[in-house]
Design an enzyme around this catalytic site. Structure first.
Site: not given
Lengths: 258, 390
Positions: A45, A56, A168
């Site tokens: 990734e 994040d 995911y």
């Protein structure tokens, strides 16, 4: 490409390291990607650095900020993706605004030209994604969606239906970053994801040790994604970030095949 | 079934957030649709707005500013609200909503500290825990507001990323919300963010325009020709504009921060400069970005306008031609700040000074000219900044 990579993973689950494109430099990120491939990664990734990465934590945000400061551009990181894709299946991780900036259609076309297998857009829920999905489908790029522990069943089903490549599955309610005590409750998260899709289920967010990875595999994950731990290894490395990241990937891989 | 909230204003708006938050946004939308039509919620909010905030705020015919402009100028005195700005209208409404939803923890972002103080105030009043994210640079610049929040029991968390100002504070608050979405409500301070936030903030701030419209009809027997408000994210402006949106004869003018000048690249005027839209903090709107789509830092002497994004409904009001957006430099805003002090005995917020500066630079020659300006906040917080200027 992605399906094969999952199917061929030698261990119980495919190992998918995350690296930040252009961090610490463009060339070093190519070397880090290759080191991952040599040390047991089944897919990669590749993050495209962004100024405001809402999903994040501090480690990946900081790496992105430093990559941008060092001159990384979306185009340069897509070139990195192309070089790595000659060696291992690559999924690009990219925030929606960077895709809009190049144009949704043009972005998908460029990924395809460079041999990239898929794309993850962490701030694009499926409601906002029809254009992206159509463009990706037209160019043979798997648009990989995310699901979270907060995602209710009906939504999971809607996302699972639209999933390409893999699903995911976010392991925790939160942003990316290393955590302790991750292993608890993984079974339920993974079982729920698997019940709602036909594509492989990969677990990410918070997986940082070989034990975490093994626990995810034991709980039924078809793949595990490790990000912040590896980005930190690159950030803390003295002299040879590729070797430092490669060593951690080797440990994670051993945890999965033990 | 209550009417749903619009997720798009023309092409703008949407919900560009991590999947983790999507159920929370749906829960919030459902709760808001129920609350806004609920007599009990309305009654509690109205009681607090009247007896605690001090609403309705006056619509004041500015005597000497009118002489200066050559036509009647009315100031909508949001500066007279408890906590000194319009922010309390939204903060009280959202904290009450959060309590209805069973949330036990409130988070907020703040730039200058006005929204942080308003949220900390609402949380003290209603007895709920409050955490405010604030850029480390803004904490340095706005110390008194940090102390105010502390006195009211709020925890102020310094944000050390990037330029360490409002943009980073919003990002930090969103990340907290992603991690604590079960028990936490995020009280966003402007008409920005993913749907339904821009609509909720607009609905809670439209009390400004609803009052002003009724007050001007009472005072003058007619509507103004122009309604003027400053725009950072755009909450005071959208609240002032919307009740006039169907009045075809009323021009709506949003005033952004031109900072050092639009050509300098150091400004906070995404609506004025135009260009490609983009995604920031969960919605698609006019933003400051480079060719690659990286978000640029804004600049304004006014912390409340120092933001590279804008509310999606403003972008649509602009494109549809219903409102127009222009920008005022730091220097002109400072001059207007002093003019209002000297002519009216009112110390305006630097944010609101941008709206006044536009008015002073653009007198209306029409015989029936009449302006309403939203004086969105008071300027006590800005004294150090203003007095430090040469």
């Amino acid at each position: 490409m992605i399906a094969e990579a999952f199917a061929k993973a030698p261990g119980r689950a495919a190992l998918m390291p995350y690296l930040m494109g252009g961090f610490p430099t463009i060339e070093a990120s190519v070397e880090i990607g290759l080191a991952c491939a040599e040390n047991g990664a089944d897919l990669l990734e590749l993050g495209i650095p962004y100024s405001d990465p809402l999903a994040d934590g501090p480690v990946i945000h900081d790496a992105g900020t430093r990559a941008l400061a060092a001159g990384a551009t979306t185009g340069a990181v897509l070139e990195v993706a192309g070089r790595l894709a000659q060696r291992i299946p690559v999924v690009v991780m990219c925030y929606a605004n960077l895709v809009y900036a190049r144009g949704v259609e043009a972005f998908a076309a460029e990924l395809s030209e460079r041999g990239v297998a898929g794309m993850i857009i962490p701030d694009l829920p499926f409601e906002e994604g029809p254009d992206f999905l159509a463009a990706c489908d037209a160019h043979g790029i798997a648009l990989v969606p995310l699901v979270a522990p907060t995602t209710p069943d009906a939504r999971l089903a809607a996302i699972g239906e639209r999933a390409r490549g893999f699903l995911y599955t976010v392991s925790v309610t939160g942003i990316t970053g290393e955590r302790t005590g991750l292993a608890q409750g993984l079974d339920g998260v993974i079982a729920r994801a698997k019940a709602h899709t036909d594509v492989p289920v990969a677990l990410g967010f918070g997986i940082s040790t070989a034990e975490d990875a093994a626990a995810a595999a034991a709980a039924g994950a078809d793949g595990v994604i490790v990000g912040s731990r590896l980005v930190r290894a690159a950030a803390e490395a003295h002299g040879d970030p590729a070797a430092a990241v490669g060593a951690v990937v080797r440990e994670l891989s051993a945890g999965l095949t033990r | 079934m209550n009417a749903p909230v619009a997720h798009r204003f023309g092409p703008y708006g949407g919900q560009y957030v991590p999947e983790t938050l999507m159920p929370a946004l749906a829960e919030l939308e459902a709760a808001w649709c129920a609350a806004r039509d609920d007599d009990g919620y309305r009654a509690e909010l109205d009681l607090l707005l009247n007896t605690y905030v001090g609403r309705p705020s006056p619509l004041y015919r500015a005597r000497r500013l009118s002489d200066e402009a050559g036509h009647p100028v009315y100031l909508k005195r949001e500066d007279l609200n408890h906590t000194g700005a319009h922010k309390i209208n939204n903060a009280l409404g959202q904290v009450l909503l959060a309590l209805r939803m069973g949330k036990t923890r409130i988070i907020a972002e703040t730039g200058a500290g006005q929204h942080g103080v308003a949220t900390a105030t609402a949380c003290a009043l209603l007895g709920v825990r409050c955490v405010v994210y604030m850029g480390a640079e803004d904490i340095r610049r706005q110390r008194p507001n940090v102390e105010r929040m502390g006195l009211m029991g709020a925890e102020v968390v310094p944000v050390e990323m990037g330029a360490r100002t409002l943009k980073e504070a919003v990002s930090a608050a969103i990340r907290d919300w992603v991690a604590n979405v079960g028990d936490t409500h995020y009280v966003i301070g402007s008409a920005v963010g993913p749907a339904p936030f821009p609509s909720i903030v607009r609905d809670l701030q439209r009390v400004i325009g609803d009052e002003a419209r009724a007050q001007v009809l009472e005072a003058e027997g007619r509507l103004p020709r122009r309604v003027i408000a400053c725009v950072g994210g755009g909450s005071n402006a959208i609240g002032t504009f919307i009740p006039f949106a169907d009045d075809a004869g009323v021009e709506l003018i949003g005033v952004e921060a031109a900072g050092d000048g639009l050509d300098s690249g150091r400004h906070g005027a995404p609506l004025t400069v135009g260009g490609r839209g983009g995604v920031l903090h969960g919605s698609y709107s006019a933003i400051l970005q480079d060719d690659e789509g990286q978000i640029l830092d804004a600049h304004s002497i006014s912390a409340g306008l120092d933001y590279p994004g804008s509310g999606p409904e403003h972008a649509w009001l602009r494109d549809s031609g219903r409102a127009r957006y222009e920008a005022i430099t730091d220097a002109d805003a400072l001059a207007a700040f002093r003019t209002v002090c000297e002519l009216e005995g009112i110390i305006p917020a630097l944010e609101s000074s941008h709206a006044i500066a536009w008015l002073l630079a653009n007198p209306d020659p029409r015989p029936d000219a009449m302006d309403i300006v939203c004086l969105s906040g008071r300027g006590d917080k800005d004294l150090a900044e203003v007095l430090s200027q040469p």
